[in-house]
Design a protein around this motif. Structure first.
Motif, mmCIF file in Angstrom:
data_model
loop_
_atom_site.group_PDB
_atom_site.id
_atom_site.type_symbol
_atom_site.label_atom_id
_atom_site.label_comp_id
_atom_site.label_asym_id
_atom_site.label_seq_id
_atom_site.Cartn_x
_atom_site.Cartn_y
_atom_site.Cartn_z
ATOM 1 N N MET A 50 0.827 -1.204 0.000
ATOM 2 C CA MET A 50 0.000 0.000 0.000
ATOM 3 C C MET A 50 0.859 1.251 0.000
ATOM 4 S SD MET A 50 -2.983 -1.113 2.671
ATOM 5 C CE MET A 50 -3.907 0.372 2.325
ATOM 6 N N ASP A 51 1.969 1.219 0.713
ATOM 7 C CA ASP A 51 2.889 2.358 0.716
ATOM 8 C C ASP A 51 3.441 2.598 -0.683
ATOM 9 O OD1 ASP A 51 4.593 4.397 1.751
ATOM 10 O OD2 ASP A 51 6.238 2.949 1.822
ATOM 11 N N LEU A 53 1.946 1.797 -3.479
ATOM 12 C CA LEU A 53 0.862 2.277 -4.339
ATOM 13 C C LEU A 53 0.697 3.785 -4.246
ATOM 14 C CD1 LEU A 53 -1.920 -0.425 -3.753
ATOM 15 C CD2 LEU A 53 -0.664 0.010 -5.876
ATOM 16 N N TRP A 54 0.905 4.331 -3.056
ATOM 17 C CA TRP A 54 0.707 5.766 -2.859
ATOM 18 C C TRP A 54 2.033 6.496 -2.653
ATOM 19 C CZ3 TRP A 54 -3.301 2.849 -0.155
ATOM 20 C CH2 TRP A 54 -4.538 2.929 -0.797
ATOM 21 N N THR A 55 3.048 6.070 -3.370
ATOM 22 C CA THR A 55 4.333 6.771 -3.332
ATOM 23 C C THR A 55 4.125 8.219 -3.784
ATOM 24 O OG1 THR A 55 5.564 4.749 -3.818
ATOM 25 C CG2 THR A 55 6.674 6.838 -4.259
ATOM 26 N N GLN A 57 2.309 10.285 -2.150
ATOM 27 C CA GLN A 57 1.051 10.755 -1.572
ATOM 28 C C GLN A 57 0.988 10.312 -0.103
ATOM 29 O OE1 GLN A 57 -2.514 10.341 -4.247
ATOM 30 N NE2 GLN A 57 -1.131 9.034 -5.431
ATOM 31 N N GLN A 59 -0.102 11.647 2.551
ATOM 32 C CA GLN A 59 -1.349 11.894 3.273
ATOM 33 C C GLN A 59 -2.346 10.757 3.065
ATOM 34 O OE1 GLN A 59 0.029 14.005 1.111
ATOM 35 N NE2 GLN A 59 0.633 15.839 2.273
ATOM 36 N N VAL A 60 -2.388 10.237 1.841
ATOM 37 C CA VAL A 60 -3.299 9.136 1.538
ATOM 38 C C VAL A 60 -2.870 7.884 2.295
ATOM 39 C CG1 VAL A 60 -4.259 7.647 -0.263
ATOM 40 C CG2 VAL A 60 -3.859 10.079 -0.722
ATOM 41 N N PHE A 61 -1.570 7.591 2.267
ATOM 42 C CA PHE A 61 -1.080 6.403 2.969
ATOM 43 C C PHE A 61 -1.294 6.522 4.467
ATOM 44 C CE2 PHE A 61 2.503 4.146 5.093
ATOM 45 C CZ PHE A 61 2.062 2.850 4.829
#
Length: 257
Positions: A50-51, A53-55, A57, A59-61
């Protein structure tokens, strides 16, 4: 079959027998490398995915990763516990334990304590990886994150023990996941904010314990200090786990035919 420890035989004190059952569960887990990997490695790997996936970003992670610290332990411990307890019945081990004077609630407490300790380790490891290696950040106290993750993992244990009573095979135990686990994941507020759900979906969400674990973690993510809402949410999750254990003791059968 696994022999019952000598101190778990008839006329042993309930407390000593409960401890013997707890120790037996922990020994079984220790000698099962695949289960250890599922408990300690897989949730951390999924969090790392998941980390990735949102490299870029963070705030999203931080928002989604924090919630997954409640969902991963809950799902994994439900799966492990339901299948392990089913094996106890089909192997006849549970039948032999129930021939002792040990009360059923004490027996379930032994199983719950053994899997609960494993759940606590899993939650601690996943939280450590999230915050220590993946840079997960939250406004609130880290101790609350660990505590909520642990209690939620114990909820998975309790529901797994309860559902195992209604399964006759490992395949049937897994079939309970779409019925018991997935609706809680869908309605906990992770995919869609609960206030944006239809009224009847909100009503269902209100009675699902995972909702309160997620709400507690979201509160930790937005508040720099512990709040009464965190404590209330945690109490609801713990109450749900206790209720599931009571129902599991009431429906406990000796073996699956």
């Amino acid at each position: 079959m696994t022999a019952i420890p000598t101190h778990a035989r008839p006329h042993a004190a309930p407390g000593a027998t409960t401890l013997a059952v707890t120790a037996r569960v922990l020994r079984q887990l220790r000698h099962d490398p695949r289960t250890i990997v599922l408990l300690l490695v897989v949730p951390s790997l999924l969090l790392g995915l998941m980390d990735a996936l949102w490299t870029g970003q963070p705030q999203v992670f931080d928002r989604v990763g924090l919630v997954m610290l409640a969902i991963f332990p809950f799902v994994v411990m439900f799966l492990v516990t339901s299948i392990a307890m089913l094996r106890e019945r089909t192997s006849g081990t549970l039948e032999r334990l129930l021939t002792t004077p040990l009360p059923r609630p004490a027996l379930l407490l032994g199983y719950g304590a053994g899997f609960g300790l494993a759940a606590a380790v899993q939650a601690a490891v996943t939280t450590a990886v999230g915050f220590g290696l993946l840079g997960l950040e939250t406004a609130g106290p880290l101790g609350w994150v660990v505590l909520i993750a642990m209690v939620d993992a114990v909820l998975g244990v309790a529901l797994g023990l309860l559902c195992s009573a209604f399964a006759r095979s490992e395949f049937q135990a897994v079939q309970f996941m779409p019925v018991v686990v997935l609706p809680q994941v869908f309605l906990c507020g992770l995919l869609v904010p609960r206030e944006q759900m239809a009224g009847w979906l909100q009503a269902i969400s209100d009675v699902l314990p995972l909702t309160y674990a997620v709400d507690a973690l979201q509160e930790v993510g937005s508040s720099s200090a512990a709040t009464g809402r965190m404590g209330l949410d945690l109490a609801v999750v713990a109450g749900g786990a206790l209720l599931a254990l009571v129902l599991a003791a009431a429906t406990l059968r000796r073996r699956t035919s």
